[in-house]
Design a protein around this motif. Structure first.
Motif, short mmCIF file in Angstrom:
data_model
loop_
_atom_site.label_atom_id
_atom_site.label_comp_id
_atom_site.label_asym_id
_atom_site.label_seq_id
_atom_site.Cartn_x
_atom_site.Cartn_y
_atom_site.Cartn_z
N SER A 253 0.82 -1.20 0.00
CA SER A 253 0.00 0.00 0.00
C SER A 253 0.86 1.26 0.00
O SER A 253 0.57 2.24 -0.70
N ASP A 254 1.98 1.25 0.79
CA ASP A 254 2.87 2.39 0.83
C ASP A 254 3.52 2.64 -0.53
O ASP A 254 3.67 3.77 -0.98
N VAL A 255 3.94 1.54 -1.18
CA VAL A 255 4.59 1.66 -2.49
C VAL A 255 3.61 2.24 -3.51
O VAL A 255 3.95 3.12 -4.30
N THR A 256 2.35 1.73 -3.47
CA THR A 256 1.34 2.24 -4.39
C THR A 256 1.08 3.72 -4.14
O THR A 256 0.93 4.52 -5.08
N HIS A 257 1.07 4.13 -2.85
CA HIS A 257 0.86 5.53 -2.51
C HIS A 257 1.98 6.40 -3.05
O HIS A 257 1.74 7.48 -3.61
N ALA A 258 3.23 5.94 -2.92
CA ALA A 258 4.37 6.70 -3.43
C ALA A 258 4.27 6.87 -4.93
O ALA A 258 4.56 7.94 -5.48
N SER A 259 3.84 5.83 -5.62
CA SER A 259 3.68 5.92 -7.08
C SER A 259 2.60 6.92 -7.45
O SER A 259 2.74 7.69 -8.38
N GLN A 260 1.49 6.91 -6.68
CA GLN A 260 0.40 7.82 -6.97
C GLN A 260 0.81 9.28 -6.74
O GLN A 260 0.40 10.17 -7.47
N VAL A 261 1.65 9.51 -5.70
CA VAL A 261 2.13 10.86 -5.45
C VAL A 261 2.98 11.36 -6.61
O VAL A 261 2.86 12.50 -7.08
N SER A 262 3.87 10.49 -7.14
CA SER A 262 4.69 10.87 -8.27
C SER A 262 3.82 11.16 -9.48
O SER A 262 4.06 12.11 -10.23
N GLN A 263 2.80 10.33 -9.71
CA GLN A 263 1.89 10.57 -10.81
C GLN A 263 1.12 11.88 -10.61
O GLN A 263 0.80 12.57 -11.56
N SER A 264 0.86 12.23 -9.36
CA SER A 264 0.18 13.49 -9.08
C SER A 264 1.04 14.68 -9.49
O SER A 264 0.55 15.64 -10.07
N ARG A 265 2.35 14.59 -9.22
CA ARG A 265 3.26 15.66 -9.63
C ARG A 265 3.32 15.74 -11.15
O ARG A 265 3.34 16.83 -11.72
N LEU A 266 3.35 14.60 -11.81
CA LEU A 266 3.37 14.59 -13.27
C LEU A 266 2.09 15.19 -13.82
O LEU A 266 2.10 15.91 -14.82
N SER A 267 0.97 14.90 -13.17
CA SER A 267 -0.31 15.45 -13.61
C SER A 267 -0.32 16.96 -13.49
O SER A 267 -0.80 17.67 -14.38
N LYS A 268 0.23 17.48 -12.37
CA LYS A 268 0.27 18.93 -12.20
C LYS A 268 1.20 19.57 -13.21
O LYS A 268 0.93 20.67 -13.71
N LEU A 269 2.29 18.90 -13.52
CA LEU A 269 3.21 19.42 -14.52
C LEU A 269 2.53 19.48 -15.88
O LEU A 269 2.75 20.39 -16.67
N ALA A 270 1.68 18.52 -16.18
CA ALA A 270 1.01 18.46 -17.47
C ALA A 270 -0.15 19.43 -17.56
O ALA A 270 -0.56 19.81 -18.66
N SER A 271 -0.69 19.89 -16.43
CA SER A 271 -1.87 20.75 -16.46
C SER A 271 -1.61 22.17 -15.98
O SER A 271 -2.49 23.00 -16.02
N THR A 272 -0.39 22.47 -15.54
CA THR A 272 -0.08 23.79 -15.00
C THR A 272 1.02 24.44 -15.82
O THR A 272 2.07 23.85 -16.01
N GLY A 273 0.77 25.66 -16.33
CA GLY A 273 1.80 26.39 -17.06
C GLY A 273 2.73 27.06 -16.07
O GLY A 273 2.35 27.96 -15.35
N VAL A 274 3.96 26.63 -15.99
CA VAL A 274 4.90 27.17 -15.03
C VAL A 274 5.67 28.31 -15.67
O VAL A 274 6.21 28.16 -16.77
N LEU A 275 5.71 29.47 -15.03
CA LEU A 275 6.42 30.62 -15.56
C LEU A 275 7.92 30.42 -15.36
O LEU A 275 8.38 30.21 -14.24
N LYS A 276 8.68 30.46 -16.45
CA LYS A 276 10.13 30.27 -16.40
C LYS A 276 10.82 31.57 -16.81
O LYS A 276 10.64 32.04 -17.93
N ILE A 277 11.59 32.14 -15.91
CA ILE A 277 12.29 33.40 -16.14
C ILE A 277 13.72 33.10 -16.57
O ILE A 277 14.38 32.25 -16.00
N SER A 278 14.22 33.81 -17.58
CA SER A 278 15.59 33.64 -18.03
C SER A 278 16.06 34.94 -18.67
O SER A 278 15.31 35.91 -18.75
N ARG A 279 17.30 34.94 -19.14
CA ARG A 279 17.87 36.11 -19.83
C ARG A 279 18.55 35.62 -21.11
O ARG A 279 19.14 34.54 -21.13
N ASP A 280 18.47 36.44 -22.18
CA ASP A 280 19.11 36.05 -23.42
C ASP A 280 20.58 36.45 -23.39
O ASP A 280 21.09 36.93 -22.38
N GLN A 281 21.28 36.29 -24.52
CA GLN A 281 22.72 36.57 -24.56
C GLN A 281 23.02 38.04 -24.32
O GLN A 281 24.10 38.39 -23.85
#
Length: 414
Positions: A253-281
């Motif tokens: 059950s613990d292993v399955t929970h850990a897998s689901q948490v990782s999938q939750s992070r992947l789901s948020k990454l797939a559904s959330t536009g993350v603002l990435k700040i950078s600088r050009d040359q």
């Protein structure tokens, strides 16, 4: 003191009343020999100072070119004409048009030069402004045509005025008119959950945002605990024989929970536009994010937005911060991400469930084999039981490896 003749006084009066600065110069070295009153008044000097150093009033940036053309006219005898900036008595510079003509005798020998300085400052400024406006209009027309030929949505935006330009791709996608899209009109076509990501970031000298625009994936509701990951490691043979069925079930059950948490992070990454700040040359700040834009059909599609800070635009005597950006349709890519996530999620659940179902009877076999080894067996029977034990442990190790893989892949992707 001897008064000049009336005719000479009249001539001087006429010359001083003219709206130009008049001078005469020597034909040999080009030195100024006489100037009228306006020449002196404009510079705020007396006659001797002006005659001694008449070129001091010329702007330093114009002086070399001016003197070069003047010497060329002296050597060739051709008429001299030049635009130049002259310093006034209050240290302000104004534009003048200079023209000098050689005076010749009957033998066509140059005996003197006569010239004028005509104030053309307002005219020159107006011509320069008109030329600049013409150049700007031509440049805008060129870049507008270039933007309209792009398959991406192209736009320009400022903090004070909002959107100041959008290409035909946006008008075709959204169904808006260009006038409706200007300012904040485009905001009606952004998904409500993505509005916060459409604010221009305020970036300090260190390249760090000083406002509350999201710049990372939201934290998990149930983060993975280090103890859980430790407990999820495969058990050795001695631990297997001593663990009860209930303990093994809790472990799975613990292993399955850990897998689901990782999938939750992947789901948020797939559904959330993350603002990435950078600088050009060149050191100019830029950022990218993912937002959902509503099409003219009413459907929301994911777009990757990239925006770059351009050189400040001078408007009404102040600098206006302008950003140029593009929107690229990535909706199919996002759907592929979601499909991949769901596939990996299903595979991870399948592997976890199967490994649990298989390991439970294997642990029972291992436990019974250990009881058999402790009983009275003949050498041949002991050999058979040992083979069963080694085979069972090998199969259990294989199941453990499969279970490890089902945990590792989602964690790496998250």
């Amino acid at each position: 003191f001897e008064m000049p003749p009336p005719s000479e006084r009249l001539l001087r009066t006429i010359i001083d009343s003219l709206p130009v600065q008049i001078f005469t110069a020597s034909p040999i070295d080009g030195k100024i020999t006489w100037v009228n009153q306006k020449f002196i008044v404009y510079r705020g000097q007396d006659t001797s100072e002006v005659i001694h150093n008449p070129w001091q009033a010329i702007h330093p940036e114009d002086r070399v070119a001016y003197m070069g053309e003047w010497q060329r006219s002296l050597s060739t005898g051709q008429q001299f004409s030049q635009k130049v900036r002259l310093k006034r008595f209050d240290d302000a510079y104004r534009w003048f048009f200079v023209r000098a003509t050689p005076l010749k005798d009957r033998r066509q020998r140059i005996v003197h030069w006569a010239g004028t300085y005509m104030d053309i400052h307002e005219q020159h400024v107006a011509e320069t402004h008109a030329a600049r406006q013409q150049e700007t209009a031509a440049s805008e027309a060129k870049y507008r045509a270039l933007a309209n030929s792009s398959p991406q949505i192209v736009f320009a935006v400022t903090r004070e005025r909002g959107v100041t330009f959008c290409n035909s791709q946006w008008l075709s996608y959204s169904g808006q008119t260009e006038q409706d899209a200007m300012g904040m009109g485009f905001m009606d076509y952004i998904h409500p959950e993505d509005l916060a990501k459409c604010r221009l970031p305020t970036i300090n000298e260190d390249g760090v945002t000083v406002d509350d625009i999201p710049t990372s994936i939201p934290p998990d509701d149930a983060p993975i605990d280090s103890c859980t990951m430790k407990d999820a490691s495969p058990l050795d043979s001695s631990e297997v024989s001593s663990q009860s069925g209930k303990t093994i079930t809790n472990l799975e059950s613990d292993v399955t929970h850990a897998s689901q948490v990782s999938q939750s992070r992947l789901s948020k990454l797939a559904s959330t536009g993350v603002l990435k700040i950078s600088r050009d040359q060149a050191g100019r700040p830029s950022y990218s994010t993912e937002v959902r834009l509503r099409s003219k059909d009413g459907d929301f599609r994911w777009h990757l937005v990239r925006v770059l800070l351009a050189e400040p635009v001078h408007k009404d005597g102040s600098e206006e911060e302008t950003w140029y950006g593009t929107c690229t349709d990535i909706n199919d890519h996002k759907l592929l991400e979601q499909t991949l996530k769901e596939t990996m999620d299903a595979k991870s659940r399948f592997l976890s469930n199967m490994s649990h179902e298989i390991r439970t009877p294997l642990n029972g076999i291992t436990g019974m084999v250990n009881f058999l080894i402790d009983s009275h067996l003949s050498p041949e029977q002991l050999e058979y039981v040992s083979i069963i034990r080694y085979s069972t442990e090998g199969l259990r190790d294989l199941i453990n490896d499969i279970l490890d893989l089902s945990k590792v892949f989602p964690t790496m992707l998250s």
